[in-house]
Scaffold this motif. Structure first.
Motif, PDB file in Angstrom:
ATOM      1  N   GLU A 354      84.724  25.520  58.507  1.00  0.00           N
ATOM      2  CA  GLU A 354      84.160  24.247  58.053  1.00  0.00           C
ATOM      3  C   GLU A 354      82.659  24.170  58.311  1.00  0.00           C
ATOM      4  N   ILE A 355      82.224  24.674  59.442  1.00  0.00           N
ATOM      5  CA  ILE A 355      80.787  24.674  59.751  1.00  0.00           C
ATOM      6  C   ILE A 355      80.038  25.515  58.723  1.00  0.00           C
ATOM      7  N   LYS A 356      80.575  26.713  58.434  1.00  0.00           N
ATOM      8  CA  LYS A 356      79.914  27.602  57.471  1.00  0.00           C
ATOM      9  C   LYS A 356      79.850  26.984  56.076  1.00  0.00           C
ATOM     10  N   SER A 357      80.911  26.254  55.705  1.00  0.00           N
ATOM     11  CA  SER A 357      80.934  25.698  54.356  1.00  0.00           C
ATOM     12  C   SER A 357      80.169  24.376  54.246  1.00  0.00           C
ATOM     13  N   LYS A 358      80.234  23.548  55.314  1.00  0.00           N
ATOM     14  CA  LYS A 358      79.577  22.231  55.247  1.00  0.00           C
ATOM     15  C   LYS A 358      78.094  22.292  55.640  1.00  0.00           C
ATOM     16  N   TYR A 359      77.759  23.228  56.558  1.00  0.00           N
ATOM     17  CA  TYR A 359      76.383  23.289  57.060  1.00  0.00           C
ATOM     18  C   TYR A 359      75.818  24.707  56.957  1.00  0.00           C
ATOM     19  N   PRO A 360      75.801  25.278  55.756  1.00  0.00           N
ATOM     20  CA  PRO A 360      75.349  26.671  55.621  1.00  0.00           C
ATOM     21  C   PRO A 360      73.888  26.877  56.003  1.00  0.00           C
ATOM     22  N   LEU A 361      73.060  25.864  55.785  1.00  0.00           N
ATOM     23  CA  LEU A 361      71.638  26.001  56.132  1.00  0.00           C
ATOM     24  C   LEU A 361      71.463  26.073  57.649  1.00  0.00           C
ATOM     25  N   SER A 362      72.146  25.190  58.365  1.00  0.00           N
ATOM     26  CA  SER A 362      72.074  25.219  59.831  1.00  0.00           C
ATOM     27  C   SER A 362      72.688  26.506  60.375  1.00  0.00           C
ATOM     28  N   PHE A 363      73.734  27.003  59.705  1.00  0.00           N
ATOM     29  CA  PHE A 363      74.365  28.257  60.136  1.00  0.00           C
ATOM     30  C   PHE A 363      73.382  29.421  59.986  1.00  0.00           C
ATOM     31  N   ASP A 364      72.659  29.458  58.864  1.00  0.00           N
ATOM     32  CA  ASP A 364      71.666  30.517  58.669  1.00  0.00           C
ATOM     33  C   ASP A 364      70.534  30.403  59.684  1.00  0.00           C
ATOM     34  N   GLU A 398      70.152  15.504  62.150  1.00  0.00           N
ATOM     35  CA  GLU A 398      70.671  14.146  62.004  1.00  0.00           C
ATOM     36  C   GLU A 398      69.901  13.178  62.899  1.00  0.00           C
ATOM     37  N   ARG A 399      69.543  13.661  64.095  1.00  0.00           N
ATOM     38  CA  ARG A 399      68.801  12.818  65.033  1.00  0.00           C
ATOM     39  C   ARG A 399      67.435  12.444  64.464  1.00  0.00           C
ATOM     40  N   GLN A 400      66.854  13.343  63.713  1.00  0.00           N
ATOM     41  CA  GLN A 400      65.571  13.039  63.082  1.00  0.00           C
ATOM     42  C   GLN A 400      65.701  11.858  62.121  1.00  0.00           C
ATOM     43  N   SER A 420      79.841  19.164  68.637  1.00  0.00           N
ATOM     44  CA  SER A 420      80.570  18.558  67.526  1.00  0.00           C
ATOM     45  C   SER A 420      80.734  17.051  67.738  1.00  0.00           C
ATOM     46  N   ALA A 421      80.912  16.620  68.993  1.00  0.00           N
ATOM     47  CA  ALA A 421      81.046  15.190  69.275  1.00  0.00           C
ATOM     48  C   ALA A 421      79.770  14.440  68.913  1.00  0.00           C
ATOM     49  N   GLN A 422      78.621  15.026  69.271  1.00  0.00           N
ATOM     50  CA  GLN A 422      77.342  14.386  68.942  1.00  0.00           C
ATOM     51  C   GLN A 422      77.102  14.355  67.441  1.00  0.00           C
ATOM     52  N   LEU A 423      77.453  15.464  66.781  1.00  0.00           N
ATOM     53  CA  LEU A 423      77.263  15.513  65.330  1.00  0.00           C
ATOM     54  C   LEU A 423      78.111  14.431  64.667  1.00  0.00           C
ATOM     55  N   LEU A 424      79.345  14.289  65.111  1.00  0.00           N
ATOM     56  CA  LEU A 424      80.237  13.259  64.586  1.00  0.00           C
ATOM     57  C   LEU A 424      79.651  11.875  64.829  1.00  0.00           C
ATOM     58  N   MET A 425      79.083  11.674  66.018  1.00  0.00           N
ATOM     59  CA  MET A 425      78.487  10.394  66.368  1.00  0.00           C
ATOM     60  C   MET A 425      77.332  10.032  65.430  1.00  0.00           C
ATOM     61  N   PHE A 426      76.441  10.997  65.198  1.00  0.00           N
ATOM     62  CA  PHE A 426      75.300  10.726  64.328  1.00  0.00           C
ATOM     63  C   PHE A 426      75.723  10.496  62.880  1.00  0.00           C
ATOM     64  N   LYS A 427      76.740  11.247  62.444  1.00  0.00           N
ATOM     65  CA  LYS A 427      77.237  11.063  61.076  1.00  0.00           C
ATOM     66  C   LYS A 427      77.806   9.652  60.901  1.00  0.00           C
ATOM     67  N   LEU A 428      78.590   9.201  61.873  1.00  0.00           N
ATOM     68  CA  LEU A 428      79.185   7.871  61.794  1.00  0.00           C
ATOM     69  C   LEU A 428      78.107   6.780  61.838  1.00  0.00           C
ATOM     70  N   GLN A 429      77.124   6.974  62.707  1.00  0.00           N
ATOM     71  CA  GLN A 429      76.024   6.011  62.776  1.00  0.00           C
ATOM     72  C   GLN A 429      75.259   5.963  61.466  1.00  0.00           C
ATOM     73  N   SER A 430      75.038   7.140  60.906  1.00  0.00           N
ATOM     74  CA  SER A 430      74.309   7.223  59.638  1.00  0.00           C
ATOM     75  C   SER A 430      75.055   6.474  58.538  1.00  0.00           C
ATOM     76  N   GLU A 431      76.383   6.556  58.543  1.00  0.00           N
ATOM     77  CA  GLU A 431      77.178   5.908  57.503  1.00  0.00           C
ATOM     78  C   GLU A 431      77.320   4.405  57.719  1.00  0.00           C
ATOM     79  N   PHE A 432      77.640   3.973  58.989  1.00  0.00           N
ATOM     80  CA  PHE A 432      77.997   2.584  59.214  1.00  0.00           C
ATOM     81  C   PHE A 432      76.874   1.742  59.814  1.00  0.00           C
ATOM     82  N   GLY A 433      75.821   2.400  60.291  1.00  0.00           N
ATOM     83  CA  GLY A 433      74.657   1.656  60.783  1.00  0.00           C
ATOM     84  C   GLY A 433      75.006   0.623  61.836  1.00  0.00           C
ATOM     85  N   ASP A 434      74.548  -0.627  61.608  1.00  0.00           N
ATOM     86  CA  ASP A 434      74.732  -1.707  62.589  1.00  0.00           C
ATOM     87  C   ASP A 434      76.176  -2.157  62.720  1.00  0.00           C
ATOM     88  N   GLN A 435      77.050  -1.683  61.841  1.00  0.00           N
ATOM     89  CA  GLN A 435      78.449  -2.118  61.902  1.00  0.00           C
ATOM     90  C   GLN A 435      79.218  -1.408  63.022  1.00  0.00           C
TER      91      GLN A 435
END
Length: 637
Positions: A354-364, A398-400, A420-435
Motif C-alpha cells: 500500500e505504501i508503494k502504491s499510494k506514496y510512490p514519490l515518498s518511497f523513491d 503532510e505536516r507542511q 503510520s499513526a502520525q500519517l493517519l492523524m495528518f490525513k484525518l486532520q487534512s480532511e475534517f479540519g476543525d470538525q
C-alpha cells in the motif's frame, strides 16, 4: 473442493462485481479453461446448499448465495485434511520450507514425496528451489544416504530464515498468534506474551504492535529450537557488547520468567539473542520529549539523517531540511534499524504494497536515503525498512500542509508504529479540519491502559473486540487519496492529466510481451531513437527495479528511471493482451514515468492523479480494453 476451488470461492465472495475467467485465472496463475472447469464442479457441489456461481456473457462470474446459513454449512463440510495438500509449485515450496526449517531431524526423501503425492523427480525439482532460498541465508541442505535431508547452518541464521520466510508471509496482528506456524501451543504463547508485556511496561519500553508480535514469535521460535537442543552461540566480543546494554537486563528477566513457566533453559548466549531483538524494536513512544529522544541517538546517526534529508531535498525539492520532527523521527527509526542489520535481523512491513502504491514519490525519496546509508556504513536496507522511512517522509509533507492544531475528541489505535499513526492523524486532520480533535495515538496492546474520560470515539486500523465505553470506527491503515479527495477534484483535473502527461506516440495498446525486460526494452528503445533519452536509460530503469519492484497490485506496474533524463515529465503507456509476471505480481498495464530532470517539485500532483486512476479497479479494466489512443484518453478523462 480443492485448494484452487477454495481460492475461486474466496475471490468471488470478495468481489464487488462479476469477475471473468481470465481475471480469476490471472490471480491464481492458471488458464481460463481451468477456471471454467472448476466453476462447473463448484456449481455441482453448491447445488444442494442454495448457492451457485452465475455466469453472464460479457461480464463474468458472480457468487449468488440464497441461504447464508446453508452456505456456511457447505464451507464447513468441505474442510478435509486432504484439501490442505499443496497442489502447485509455490504451495509445495512453502510446505517444504516450513517442514524442513521446523524439524531438527533428517526427513526421508520418500516420506516427503508421499506426503505431497508427487514423484521423487518432482520433489527434487522443488528442492532445487529450496536450496536457492536457503542460500540467501547462508544455509544449505545436508543429504545423508538412508537418513534423508535437513537444513544446516548457523543457528541464528536458521531462526532468521524461519522468521523471515515463514512468519513474514503472515499479516494477522491478533488471534492465534504463532499458531499457524505450529511453533508452540496457544497457552505457551500466551505465557510468553504476558511476560513480554509485563517487562516492557515495567521498564517503560514502548514498541509497535507489529514489533511486539515479531518479538513474541522470535521467543517462541527460540523456545522450540532450544527444546530440540539447537542453541545460539555468539561471538565473544558481541556477547560482551550486548551484556553491557540495558536490554540485556530486561531480556534476562523475561527469560527467567519464561524459563520457570515453560521449562526452557536460556543460556547467556540465548539471553543476548533476545536482547538483540529488544534492541531492534522500533522506538515509537509518541510521548517522548525531543531532548530526551535526542539523548539516545548517536550524533553520527543524526548527521547521516541530515545528509539524507538534504539529498532528498536536492533531488525532489521537498524543502524538508529544517524539519526537526522529520530529523528526529528518521533518526529514531534508523538507530534500531542499523542494529537489526548488524545482527542480520528482519522487520516486517504489512503495509509495504500500500505504501508503494499510494506514496510512490515518498518511497523513491526513501530509496535515496537508503542508498546514502549503504554508502556511509555499507548496510543494505531492504524495501520493508524503506517503506517505513517513506511513511516518515510522507508525514513531513503532510505536516507542511497543515502545521497547526485542530479541535473534537478521538484517539487513534494504530498497529504499525508511530510513522503510520502520525500519517493517519495528518490525513484525518487534512480532511475534517476543525470538525475533529485527535488527542493522541496508542498501540492496541496498550489500549486498555488508556483513560476514556476525555474521548468521544476511537479510530482504529485493526478490529477491536473488547467492549469499550466509547464507539470504535474501523478504517484502513493507509487512507488513499480516493478516500479523502472530493469527486470533483478528479473530474476537474481529468482533462489536465490527459493533456499534460499522455503522448499518442508513446502509447502502445494490446501488445504481446512475455517479460518485464522485453516491455521496458521496447519502450526505452523508442525514447532513445527519438533522442529523448541516452542509451543508459534502460539500465537506469532496471536499476530502480532491482531496489524494489514497481508492481503494486491491481495488474499495474509503474517503472521509472533512478536518474531522470527527459526535458518534460510524461508517461509511456503499454497495455498487454495477457498478463505477465512482474516479480511476485501479475501485470497487464505498464506506465513508465519519464521524469523531468528540471521540474522535480511538480511530481507530487502527477503521482496523486496517477494513483487515483490506477487505484480504480474498473478504470484499469476499462483501460485494458482500449484499442485506440482516443479511447484511452476518453476513459481517463
Amino acid at each position: 473442493m480443492n485448494t484452487r476451488q477454495q481460492k475461486i470461492l474466496k475471490e468471488l465472495r470478495l468481489a464487488q462485481e462479476p469477475l471473468t475467467s481470465s481475471e480469476i485465472g490471472s490471480l491464481l496463475q492458471v488458464s481460463s479453461k481451468t477456471i471454467r472447469n472448476d466453476v462447473k464442479e463448484l456449481n455441482e457441489q453448491l447445488e444442494s446448499y442454495d448457492a451457485y456461481v452465475s455466469s453472464t456473457r460479457g461480464k463474468g462470474y458472480q457468487l449468488i448465495i440464497q441461504n447464508e446459513r446453508l452456505f456456511q454449512q457447505f464451507i464447513q463440510s468441505q474442510h478435509d485434511p486432504q484439501d490442505d495438500i499443496p497442489s502447485n509449485h509455490q504451495e509445495r515450496v512453502s510446505y517444504l520450507m516450513e517442514k524442513l526449517l521446523m524439524s531438527s531431524d533428517y526427513n526421508k526423501i520418500e516420506d516427503l514425496a508421499d506426503e505431497l503425492y508427487i514423484s521423487r523427480s518432482t520433489l527434487q525439482h522443488e528442492l532445487k528451489h529450496i536450496r536457492e532460498i536457503l542460500k540467501k541465508y547462508d544455509l544449505a541442505l545436508d543429504q545423508k544416504p538412508y537418513h534423508g535431508i535437513k537444513v544446516i547452518g548457523d543457528e541464528t541464521q536458521i531462526r532468521y530464515c524461519i522468521s523471515e520466510y515463514l512468519f513474514n508471509q503472515q499479516s494477522t496482528l491478533k488471534d492465534n498468534m504463532g499458531d499457524w506456524l505450529g511453533i508452540l501451543p496457544k497457552e505457551e504463547l500466551e505465557v510468553i506474551k504476558d511476560r513480554v508485556l509485563f517487562n516492557l511496561r515495567k521498564y517503560h519500553i514502548i514498541i509497535s504492535d507489529i514489533s511486539l508480535q515479531n518479538l513474541i514469535t522470535h521467543i517462541a521460535i527460540a523456545c522450540k529450537r532450544i527444546r530440540k537442543s539447537n542453541s545460539v552461540q555468539m561471538v565473544h566480543h558481541h556477547l560482551q557488547e550486548i551484556e553491557a546494554k540495558k536490554e540485556f537486563l530486561v531480556a534476562k528477566e523475561m527469560a527467567k520468567e519464561i524459563q520457570e513457566k515453560l521449562n526452557v533453559s536460556f543460556t547467556n548466549h540465548e539471553v543476548a539473542y533476545l536482547a538483540i531483538h529488544l534492541q531492534g524494536t522500533k522506538l515509537s513512544n509518541s510521548c517522548t520529549h525531543n531532548m530526551e529522544a535526542y539523548s539516545v541517538i548517536d550524533s553520527d546517526i543524526q548527521e547521516m539523517v541530515k545528509e539524507m534529508i538534504k539529498r532528498i531535498d536536492d533531488e525532489y525539492g521537498f524543502h524538508l531540511t529544517n524539519d526537526e520532527e522529520l530529523l528526529l523521527a528518521m533518526s529514531l527509526h534508523l538507530k534500531p534499524a542499523i542494529n537489526r542489520y548488524k545482527f542480520k535481523m528482519n522487520i516486517r512491513n504489512p503495509m509495504l504494497d500500500e505504501i508503494k502504491s499510494k506514496y510512490p514519490l515518498s518511497f523513491d525519496a526513501a530509496l535515496i536515503g537508503a542508498q546514502l546509508v549503504q554508502e556511509k556504513i555499507n548496510i543494505t536496507i531492504d524495501e520493508n525498512e524503506i517503506g517505513y522511512l517513506a511513511l516518515h517522509i510522507e508525514v513531513a509533507q503532510e505536516r507542511q500542509k497543515r502545521n497547526k492544531k485542530m479541535a473534537p475528541r478521538c484517539l487513534i489505535v494504530c498497529a504499525s508504529g508511530l510513522g503510520s499513526a502520525q500519517l493517519l492523524m495528518f490525513k484525518l486532520q487534512s480532511e475534517f479540519g476543525d470538525q475533529l480533535n485527535i488527542i493522541g495515538t496508542t498501540e492496541y496492546y496498550n489500549l486498555l491502559q488508556q483513560s476514556f474520560q476525555n474521548i468521544d470515539f476511537i479510530i482504529s486500523t485493526i478490529p477491536i473486540e473488547e467492549k469499550l465505553t466509547v464507539p470504535v470506527i474501523k478504517i484502513s491503515t493507509i487512507l488513499g487519496e480516493t478516500d479523502l479527495s472530493k469527486i470533483n477534484t478528479l473530474l476537474t483535473q481529468g482533462e489536465a492529466v490527459t493533456e499534460k502527461y499522455l503522448r499518442k506516440k508513446y502509447t502502445y495498446l494490446q501488445k504481446d510481451f512475455d517479460t518485464k525486460e522485453e516491455v521496458l526494452s521496447f519502450i526505452c528503445k523508442d525514447l532513445e531513437s527519438d533522442c529523448l533519452v541516452d542509451e543508459g536509460y534502460l539500465e537506469s530503469v532496471l536499476k530502480r527495479e532491482s531496489f524494489s519492484p514497481t508492481s503494486f497490485g491491481n495488474m499495474v506496474a509503474i517503472p521509472h528511471p533512478i536518474d531522470p533524463q527527459t526535458e518534460d515529465t510524461f508517461w509511456s503507456v503499454v497495455t498487454l493482451q495477457k498478463p505477465l509476471q512482474w516479480e511476485d505480481k501479475p501485470v497487464q498495464l505498464i506506465v513508465l514515468l519519464n521524469i523531468s530532470k528540471n521540474k522535480k517539485h511538480d511530481l507530487k500532483p502527477m503521482y496523486m492523479l496517477l494513483m487515483k486512476v490506477l487505484d480504480d479497479k474498473n478504470m484499469v479494466k476499462d483501460i485494458l480494453q482500449c484499442k485506440t489512443y482516443e479511447q484511452l484518453k476518453w476513459k481517463i478523462k
